[in-house]
Design a protein around this motif. Structure first.
Motif, PDB file in Angstrom:
ATOM      1  N   LEU A  14      14.059  20.333  21.938  1.00 54.20           N
ATOM      2  CA  LEU A  14      14.806  20.269  21.028  1.00 54.20           C
ATOM      3  C   LEU A  14      16.451  18.933  21.618  1.00 54.20           C
ATOM      4  N   LEU A  15      16.454  19.140  23.107  1.00 52.67           N
ATOM      5  CA  LEU A  15      17.339  17.997  23.871  1.00 52.67           C
ATOM      6  C   LEU A  15      16.718  16.798  23.703  1.00 52.67           C
ATOM      7  N   GLY A  16      15.245  16.589  24.094  1.00 54.11           N
ATOM      8  CA  GLY A  16      14.772  15.617  24.156  1.00 54.11           C
ATOM      9  C   GLY A  16      14.563  15.101  22.556  1.00 54.11           C
ATOM     10  N   ILE A  17      14.570  15.794  21.875  1.00 47.89           N
ATOM     11  CA  ILE A  17      14.371  15.511  20.689  1.00 47.89           C
ATOM     12  C   ILE A  17      15.784  14.107  20.362  1.00 47.89           C
ATOM     13  N   VAL A  18      16.779  15.372  19.990  1.00 47.20           N
ATOM     14  CA  VAL A  18      18.532  14.784  19.954  1.00 47.20           C
ATOM     15  C   VAL A  18      18.417  13.259  20.614  1.00 47.20           C
ATOM     16  N   GLY A  19      18.291  13.455  21.385  1.00 47.57           N
ATOM     17  CA  GLY A  19      18.054  12.129  22.793  1.00 47.57           C
ATOM     18  C   GLY A  19      17.967  11.139  22.653  1.00 47.57           C
ATOM     19  N   TRP A  20      15.923  11.103  22.367  1.00 45.09           N
ATOM     20  CA  TRP A  20      15.247   9.942  21.672  1.00 45.09           C
ATOM     21  C   TRP A  20      16.146   9.369  20.027  1.00 45.09           C
ATOM     22  N   ALA A  21      16.367  10.274  19.329  1.00 44.26           N
ATOM     23  CA  ALA A  21      17.418  10.149  18.392  1.00 44.26           C
ATOM     24  C   ALA A  21      18.130   9.380  18.482  1.00 44.26           C
ATOM     25  N   TRP A  22      19.083   9.336  19.042  1.00 39.86           N
ATOM     26  CA  TRP A  22      20.234   8.859  19.453  1.00 39.86           C
ATOM     27  C   TRP A  22      20.105   7.961  20.110  1.00 39.86           C
ATOM     28  N   LEU A  23      19.324   7.269  20.785  1.00 41.33           N
ATOM     29  CA  LEU A  23      18.636   5.897  20.942  1.00 41.33           C
ATOM     30  C   LEU A  23      18.061   5.335  20.438  1.00 41.33           C
ATOM     31  N   TYR A  24      17.438   5.750  19.141  1.00 43.09           N
ATOM     32  CA  TYR A  24      17.333   5.387  18.320  1.00 43.09           C
ATOM     33  C   TYR A  24      18.392   4.629  17.721  1.00 43.09           C
ATOM     34  N   ILE A  25      19.335   5.205  17.190  1.00 37.74           N
ATOM     35  CA  ILE A  25      19.974   4.877  16.045  1.00 37.74           C
ATOM     36  C   ILE A  25      21.037   3.977  16.647  1.00 37.74           C
ATOM     37  N   GLN A  26      21.357   4.116  17.971  1.00 43.17           N
ATOM     38  CA  GLN A  26      21.996   3.293  18.992  1.00 43.17           C
ATOM     39  C   GLN A  26      21.400   1.533  18.690  1.00 43.17           C
ATOM     40  N   SER A  27      20.100   1.977  18.530  1.00 43.76           N
ATOM     41  CA  SER A  27      19.152   0.346  18.653  1.00 43.76           C
ATOM     42  C   SER A  27      19.466   0.221  17.573  1.00 43.76           C
ATOM     43  N   ARG A  28      19.818   0.684  16.577  1.00 40.09           N
ATOM     44  CA  ARG A  28      19.728  -0.253  15.294  1.00 40.09           C
ATOM     45  C   ARG A  28      20.700  -0.766  14.986  1.00 40.09           C
ATOM     46  N   ILE A  29      21.769   0.227  15.402  1.00 38.97           N
ATOM     47  CA  ILE A  29      23.268  -0.447  15.237  1.00 38.97           C
ATOM     48  C   ILE A  29      23.367  -1.577  16.578  1.00 38.97           C
ATOM     49  N   ILE A  30      22.956  -1.562  17.354  1.00 34.68           N
ATOM     50  CA  ILE A  30      22.649  -3.151  18.766  1.00 34.68           C
ATOM     51  C   ILE A  30      22.051  -4.435  17.424  1.00 34.68           C
ATOM     52  N   ILE A  31      21.326  -3.669  17.200  1.00 33.30           N
ATOM     53  CA  ILE A  31      19.916  -4.785  16.161  1.00 33.30           C
ATOM     54  C   ILE A  31      20.989  -5.610  15.120  1.00 33.30           C
ATOM     55  N   ASN A  32      21.167  -4.426  14.405  1.00 37.90           N
ATOM     56  CA  ASN A  32      22.273  -5.132  12.850  1.00 37.90           C
ATOM     57  C   ASN A  32      23.246  -5.139  13.322  1.00 37.90           C
ATOM     58  N   ASN A  33      24.073  -5.668  13.760  1.00 33.33           N
ATOM     59  CA  ASN A  33      25.005  -5.966  14.587  1.00 33.33           C
ATOM     60  C   ASN A  33      25.476  -7.233  15.426  1.00 33.33           C
ATOM     61  N   LEU A  34      24.216  -7.926  15.606  1.00 29.65           N
ATOM     62  CA  LEU A  34      24.086  -8.387  16.904  1.00 29.65           C
ATOM     63  C   LEU A  34      24.586 -10.344  15.735  1.00 29.65           C
ATOM     64  N   PRO A  35      25.288 -11.146  15.769  1.00 24.97           N
ATOM     65  CA  PRO A  35      25.910 -12.027  14.936  1.00 24.97           C
ATOM     66  C   PRO A  35      24.658 -13.200  15.167  1.00 24.97           C
ATOM     67  N   GLN A  36      24.777 -13.654  13.609  1.00 20.99           N
ATOM     68  CA  GLN A  36      23.809 -14.746  13.395  1.00 20.99           C
ATOM     69  C   GLN A  36      24.018 -15.997  14.746  1.00 20.99           C
ATOM     70  N   GLN A  37      22.526 -16.297  14.963  1.00 23.62           N
ATOM     71  CA  GLN A  37      22.795 -17.534  15.749  1.00 23.62           C
ATOM     72  C   GLN A  37      22.472 -18.540  14.806  1.00 23.62           C
ATOM     73  N   THR A  38      23.060 -19.537  15.597  1.00 21.44           N
ATOM     74  CA  THR A  38      23.012 -21.307  14.727  1.00 21.44           C
ATOM     75  C   THR A  38      21.796 -21.290  15.023  1.00 21.44           C
ATOM     76  N   VAL A  39      21.012 -22.039  15.109  1.00 21.67           N
ATOM     77  CA  VAL A  39      19.469 -23.190  15.593  1.00 21.67           C
ATOM     78  C   VAL A  39      20.202 -24.218  15.476  1.00 21.67           C
ATOM     79  N   ASN A  40      19.684 -24.826  16.812  1.00 15.65           N
ATOM     80  CA  ASN A  40      19.500 -25.985  16.789  1.00 15.65           C
ATOM     81  C   ASN A  40      18.272 -27.107  16.532  1.00 15.65           C
ATOM     82  N   PRO A  41      17.361 -26.928  15.321  1.00 14.62           N
ATOM     83  CA  PRO A  41      16.726 -27.867  15.226  1.00 14.62           C
ATOM     84  C   PRO A  41      15.747 -29.123  16.313  1.00 14.62           C
ATOM     85  N   ASP A  42      16.916 -29.858  16.845  1.00 15.27           N
ATOM     86  CA  ASP A  42      17.241 -30.975  18.091  1.00 15.27           C
ATOM     87  C   ASP A  42      16.620 -29.759  19.593  1.00 15.27           C
TER      88      ASP A  42
END
Length: 122
Positions: A14-42
């Motif tokens: 149960l602790l393993g499952i909860v730990g995995w779920a916590w890491l998954y949620i944290q990774s989604r938060i990190i991905i969703n909160n990364l600022p949009q980058q400006t791409v330099n076409p050059d």
């Protein structure tokens, strides 16, 4: 006695499952909160990237693409090892992590794509 062993195994699972779920949620938060980058076409040169070689201003090259990973350095799951790739071509570090764990995961590749700022030019 067997009953207690089964209870301990259940709790550990149960602790393993909860730990995995916590890491998954944290990774989604990190991905969703990364600022949009400006791409330099050059694109950017390796010399341009070398000017951004600190934890507070960190660009890196991975597979001839340039990424501004500054917003991710402080939350990198592998700790501060990521800072050793700032300002240079870090393809080998990305594909063969220094801690002998092999290439980065698909999740890491998704995060990297959100940090893309341009192509490497000669």
């Amino acid at each position: 006695m067997k009953k207690y062993i089964l209870i301990v195994i259940f709790i550990l699972a149960l602790l393993g499952i909860v730990g995995w779920a916590w890491l998954y949620i944290q990774s989604r938060i990190i991905i969703n909160n990364l600022p949009q980058q400006t791409v330099n076409p050059d694109g950017y040169t390796a010399q341009d990237v070398a000017l951004h070689a600190t934890r507070e201003d960190c660009w890196m090259i991975v597979h001839d693409k340039v990424y501004n990973i500054t917003p991710f350095v402080s939350v990198h799951p592998g700790g501060s090892i990521i800072a050793s790739g700032c300002g240079k071509d870090s393809t080998s570090m990305f594909e063969d992590r220094p801690n002998n764990e092999g290439a980065h995961s698909q999740r890491a590749r998704t995060i990297l794509q959100k940090l893309y700022i341009g192509e490497l030019k000669s």
